[in-house]
Design an enzyme around this catalytic site. Structure first.
Site, PDB file in Angstrom:
ATOM      1  N   HIS A   1       0.829  -1.206   0.000  1.00 53.78           N
ATOM      2  CA  HIS A   1       0.000   0.000   0.000  1.00 53.78           C
ATOM      3  C   HIS A   1       0.859   1.250   0.000  1.00 53.78           C
ATOM      4  O   HIS A   1       2.086   1.197  -0.007  1.00 53.78           O
ATOM      5  CB  HIS A   1      -0.950  -0.002   1.208  1.00 53.78           C
ATOM      6  CG  HIS A   1      -0.263  -0.064   2.542  1.00 53.78           C
ATOM      7  ND1 HIS A   1       0.513   0.945   3.044  1.00 53.78           N
ATOM      8  CD2 HIS A   1      -0.257  -1.047   3.493  1.00 53.78           C
ATOM      9  CE1 HIS A   1       0.958   0.617   4.234  1.00 53.78           C
ATOM     10  NE2 HIS A   1       0.524  -0.598   4.540  1.00 53.78           N
TER      11      HIS A   1
ATOM     12  N   CYS B   1       3.528  -4.865   6.539  1.00 54.34           N
ATOM     13  CA  CYS B   1       3.217  -4.677   5.124  1.00 54.34           C
ATOM     14  C   CYS B   1       4.446  -4.192   4.357  1.00 54.34           C
ATOM     15  O   CYS B   1       5.514  -3.969   4.920  1.00 54.34           O
ATOM     16  CB  CYS B   1       2.074  -3.672   4.966  1.00 54.34           C
ATOM     17  SG  CYS B   1       0.514  -4.183   5.728  1.00 54.34           S
TER      18      CYS B   1
END
Length: 504
Positions: A144, A152
């Site tokens: 992202h 992430c």
């Protein structure tokens, strides 16, 4: 008509999931592919809507987008520096361990999130069947924007917009899912030699097979799982009547790997093994285990942030980072970005693999004092002789050589170590170029003054005189007088949890 076509394509891709209509209608998710990328596709004989493949490397902090050319093979379209990834080198194991996943994952249109709180994102698909077979847990592991990560791979908003557009166009071109390959580092003989003692090496050797399949074929490897392991490019055996059925937790079925692929992989592996053996025999240093540092950052971003650090990623130090500070960053770096720093709580709680500095200090001082006859007399020594108290070498407070080994440890053991001292010793391990001997000379207990004062030696005086000034931004909580020298690059004024405490 164009809007209707996009809407129709989105509905067909989403199936029954009407939420995915926004794959094409959301303004952020519908940004066009940049002209420079379109020009690169033309140069590399690629179509806009041909399939893509993504590879991630933690140590290099890079994300690669590969695209299928008209000859049927994949070619590298663009490499994106990763703004932030979290955890350590190694696979994700459980929910909340901050680890970014490693392995092979499949990304379909339903995993694309145009309404992400982090600008745009897509779900990696962790855990896959292999992860589940090992009981690994975790959810919502994304690639992202926003340059912030808790497990992430985070890019800048501009970067994720490009990557998202490339994935969207590949779906519109008919690709049902694109493959995501996540690695700790590029699986070269040099990197394998550097990390040869890492406990994750068996897992890394297994996924290196898939890495090698892609390297020799430039085709997306077919991925299956059985007996809690990866299997790449498995095909039906010549005498089999049906395709093999794989179950990650069950025994492997009968299968074969096409000989043209198997032979090419064997040859590559033989070359890699030969180079690996040479590197080990030459004494290639083993990479240090940096337990407690949370993730990494590409050097282009680290150079833009005050006290920035690449963490566990490969980076440049000193003048190289300063030179990169003049280069243009690939996207906007948000003001809340948190560069990699040691997890001080984890470091303080973990057992130390190095002795506490203060333990060896008395012995070091004793050895220096033994060489006192070769030095000029000090103030206390002259004062003692004027008063008829003898020289420092004959004072009752100086232990004989035979007693040095027993007295020094006893003195250290009777001095309880505090949390602050343990934390200080741990932090100094992460400071490049930090001289622990200077801290030892500073923190060593001073000898008690008895009937005859002990003569201070000039080596100690010189160390104190040349000690660099303490940096005011670094403190262990006891005020300016107890700041840790040189620890600015690895100590932050606020914790990682306070910055990214929100649940995604």
């Amino acid at each position: 008509m164009a809007s209707v076509a996009l809407m129709t394509a989105s509905i067909l891709l989403a199936g029954c999931d009407t939420d995915q209509v926004s794959l094409a209608t959301n303004a952020k998710a519908n940004q066009p592919v940049p002209p420079k990328l379109l020009a690169a596709m033309v140069e590399k004989n690629m179509d806009l809507q041909s399939p893509i493949l993504v590879r991630l490397f933690k140590q290099e902090a890079e994300l690669e987008v590969w695209k299928q050319a008209r000859n049927g093979q994949f070619a590298l379209l663009k490499t994106y520096p990763i703004c932030r990834w979290s955890g350590d080198l190694g696979p994700k194991v459980r929910e909340g361990d901050r680890q970014a996943p490693e392995g092979f994952y499949s990304i379909n249109p339903s995993q694309m999130n145009p309404q992400s709180a982090y600008y745009l994102s897509f779900n990696t698909g962790y855990p896959n069947a292999f992860d589940k077979a090992l009981g690994r847990t975790g959810s919502q592991l994304m690639v992202h924007g926003d340059c912030s990560s808790r497990g992430c791979y985070a890019m800048t908003d501009e970067q994720i917009a490009e990557i998202y557009s490339l994935g969207r166009e590949s779906f519109f071109g008919g690709q049902k899912a694109f493959q995501l390959q996540a690695y700790p580092f590029k699986m070269t003989p040099v990197n394998m030699a550097k990390h040869r003692n890492n406990p994750n090496m068996p897992f890394w050797k297994m996924i290196k097979e898939g890495y090698d399949h892609f390297e020799v074929t430039r085709q997306e490897p077919k991925v299956d799982f059985c007996e809690r392991k990866y299997v790449f490019d498995a095909a039906k055996a010549p005498d089999a009547k049906r395709d093999p059925v794989f179950d990650a937790s069950a025994k492997c079925p009968a299968y074969v790997i096409p000989e043209e692929i198997a032979s090419a992989v064997r040859e590559k592996d033989a070359r890699d093994q030969a180079e690996y053996a040479k590197l080990v025999s030459r004494g290639t240093p083993v990479a240090r285990m940096n337990t407690g540092i949370d993730g990494g950052m590409n050097k282009i971003f680290a150079a833009k942030i005050p006290e920035g650090s690449t963490g566990l990623s490969e980076g440049a130090e000193g003048t190289t980072l300063q030179m990169l500070a003049m280069a243009k960053a690939p996207g906007t770096i948000p003001g809340h970005v948190n560069p990699p720093k040691p997890n001080l709580d984890a470091v303080a709680a973990s057992p130390q693999d190095e002795p506490v500095v203060a333990v060896s200090t008395p012995a070091a001082n004793t050895r220096v004092a033994a060489a006192a006859p070769t030095e000029k007399s000090g103030f206390f020594s002259n004062l003692g002789r004027k008063m008829g108290m003898g020289s420092a070498e004959t004072t009752a407070t100086t232990p004989p050589p035979q007693a040095t080994a027993s007295v020094a440890p006893a003195t250290a053991s009777t001095t309880p170590t505090t949390a602050a001292s343990r934390l200080k010793a741990a932090v100094t391990r992460f400071v490049p170029g930090h001289d622990k001997s200077k801290d030892a000379a500073k923190d060593a207990p001073k000898p008690a003054v008895a009937a005859k004062p002990v003569e201070p030696t000039k080596p100690d005086t010189r160390l104190a005189a040349t000690r660099p000034a303490l940096k005011p931004s670094v403190s262990d909580g006891a005020g300016e007088a107890t700041q840790i020298m040189g620890a600015a690059p690895v100590v932050q004024s606020n914790s990682f949890d306070s910055r990214f405490g929100a649940v995604k």
